[in-house]
Scaffold this active site. Structure first.
Site, mmCIF file in Angstrom:
data_model
loop_
_atom_site.group_PDB
_atom_site.id
_atom_site.type_symbol
_atom_site.label_atom_id
_atom_site.label_comp_id
_atom_site.label_asym_id
_atom_site.label_seq_id
_atom_site.Cartn_x
_atom_site.Cartn_y
_atom_site.Cartn_z
ATOM 1 N N SER A 77 0.671 -1.464 0.423
ATOM 2 C CA SER A 77 -0.010 -0.041 -0.353
ATOM 3 C C SER A 77 1.235 1.057 0.012
ATOM 4 O O SER A 77 -0.214 2.291 0.097
ATOM 5 C CB SER A 77 -0.506 -0.048 1.250
ATOM 6 N N THR A 197 -1.841 2.864 3.438
ATOM 7 C CA THR A 197 -1.244 3.955 3.589
ATOM 8 C C THR A 197 -0.554 4.067 4.951
ATOM 9 O O THR A 197 -0.553 2.911 6.095
ATOM 10 C CB THR A 197 -2.015 4.978 3.443
ATOM 11 N N THR A 215 1.788 7.003 0.035
ATOM 12 C CA THR A 215 0.583 6.093 -0.239
ATOM 13 C C THR A 215 1.239 5.635 -1.411
ATOM 14 O O THR A 215 1.284 6.752 -2.081
ATOM 15 C CB THR A 215 -0.241 6.343 -0.038
ATOM 16 N N ARG A 225 -5.228 9.646 -10.786
ATOM 17 C CA ARG A 225 -5.977 10.064 -9.690
ATOM 18 C C ARG A 225 -4.730 10.091 -7.996
ATOM 19 O O ARG A 225 -4.144 9.449 -7.855
ATOM 20 C CB ARG A 225 -6.900 8.362 -8.905
ATOM 21 N N THR A 248 -5.962 6.781 6.836
ATOM 22 C CA THR A 248 -5.571 6.485 5.663
ATOM 23 C C THR A 248 -7.336 6.151 5.661
ATOM 24 O O THR A 248 -8.581 6.016 6.371
ATOM 25 C CB THR A 248 -5.032 5.082 6.031
ATOM 26 N N GLY A 249 -7.089 5.291 4.652
ATOM 27 C CA GLY A 249 -8.921 5.282 4.296
ATOM 28 C C GLY A 249 -9.062 5.799 3.173
ATOM 29 O O GLY A 249 -8.215 5.966 2.407
HETATM 30 N N1 ASP Z 1 -6.371 7.905 2.285
HETATM 31 C C1 ASP Z 1 -5.903 7.256 0.653
HETATM 32 C C2 ASP Z 1 -6.724 7.160 -0.882
HETATM 33 O O1 ASP Z 1 -7.588 7.328 -0.536
HETATM 34 C C3 ASP Z 1 -5.656 5.753 0.644
HETATM 35 C C4 ASP Z 1 -5.958 4.349 1.924
HETATM 36 O O2 ASP Z 1 -5.543 5.161 3.131
HETATM 37 O O3 ASP Z 1 -5.828 3.364 2.072
HETATM 38 O O4 ASP Z 1 -5.931 7.867 -1.281
#
Ligand code: ASP
Length: 346
Positions: A77, A197, A215, A225, A248-249
């Protein structure tokens, strides 16, 4: 005042600010340093703590911490080994904030560089800009002496190919597991996540605060993106008078609410890190109206997590859904802890 004189005087006032916060901490009596991170960051918090104990700057400490994960091919990730975009190209996002100097730097959609967090830090230190993207970010990194490298590991490439050939029944890709008894290959490459991330924040004995988020973003994303991670206020926010928060997320949800900034503002108004993070999550939930993002009870069907620490060294990890963990070194022990949450999983 020309730009050079301005930068010189900014450096002086940064030093003054740092001295002021050190004086403040001395008045407050000092405190053990704290390092907090997402659950994949135990090695990062450990490294950051070692450096903080040696008197390192908070940003140097957290960046050195996340570099371990950026360089790890097994973390799919972040950095080297991260899952690629839909074209099979690894594009990285990262941001840093340095509390004592009020500095910020970030890079987005950066290719071929293992440590985007180091590049983000150099954007902060060596330019008058905050965010560099894509080709320009890569050229800046190369000018700063970084080496270009292929970031796509064999494992990440195989996972991407598997995603690609399972996209549609109506294309010419054939999944080898269709031809093998038992579908062993499918099971072996079943990577269940699409997000991931690392965020790491630290506060030192003087009450100085810094943070970093890095990330490879949403796996198989549309090329170009950019998620929340490199956006100051979304994937990371630090205010040396208050605290830090990173996330994260699902970045899209966070981008629409600037929720790391929001959480720091809640802390400014007196909320604890846990209360602030939960309030920020609530704001995200209130602003999620797309039917495809809601479950049958009208709750977000995705996760977002925040990692927050305040100037006093109080910290918390919070998640939309129960069952999540985060890493923290509180000066005594470095371990995973349970996140507080907004909704309990059935
Ligand atoms: N927040 C990160 C993104 O949207 C990905 C993640 O943390 O899972 O790129």
């Amino acid at each position: 005042m020309d730009r050079r004189t301005f930068l010189k005087s900014a450096t002086v006032s940064a030093a003054t600010i740092s001295a002021t916060s050190q004086a403040l901490a001395a008045v407050e009596g000092g405190q053990p340093p704290i390092a907090i991170s997402s659950a994949n960051g135990l090695r990062a918090t450990d490294k950051a703590m070692t450096l903080l104990r040696d008197g390192a700057d908070t940003l140097d400490a957290v960046v050195a911490g996340v570099n371990i994960v950026e360089e790890d091919p097994d973390d799919m990730s972040v950095g080297y080994g991260g899952l690629p975009n839909e074209d099979g190209i690894v594009q990285l996002d990262s941001s840093v904030m340095h509390g004592p100097t009020r500095g910020a730097g970030s890079v987005a959609a950066l290719e071929q560089i293992v440590n985007p967090s180091k590049v983000a830090k150099l954007v902060m230190e060596r330019t008058d800009h905050v965010l560099l993207v894509g080709e320009g970010a890569l050229r800046f990194a190369v000018a700063m002496g970084f080496e270009k490298q292929d970031l796509l590991t064999d494992r990440a490439r195989e996972v991407w190919m598997r995603w690609k050939r399972n996209l549609s029944e109506r294309d010419d890709w054939i999944d080898p597991s269709d031809r093998l008894p038992g579908g062993e290959e499918s099971a072996a490459l079943d990577i269940p996540f699409t997000y991931g991330t690392i965020n790491c924040n630290a506060v030192d004995a003087n009450g100085d605060i810094s943070g970093v988020t890095t990330t490879s973003g949403l796996s198989f994303k549309i090329p170009g993106r950019v998620g929340d991670s490199p956006i100051i206020g979304a994937g990371l926010y630090v205010d040396n008078n208050v605290g830090a928060c990173g996330s994260t997320g699902r970045g899209e949800a966070n981008l629409k609410t600037c929720a790391s900034f929001l959480a720091v503002e809640f802390m400014r108004d007196g909320a604890s890190p846990e209360e602030a993070g939960l309030k920020a999550l609530k704001r995200i939930a209130e602003n999620t109206t797309e039917p495809y993002l809601l479950d049958d009870d009208g709750r977000p069907n995705f996760d977002v997590k925040f990692y927050a620490v305040n100037k006093k060294g109080q910290f918390a990890g919070v998640a939309m859904w129960s069952g999540a963990q985060y890493a923290a070194h509180d000066g005594k022990e470095n371990r995973l802890r349970d996140c507080a949450y907004l909704y309990k999983r059935a």
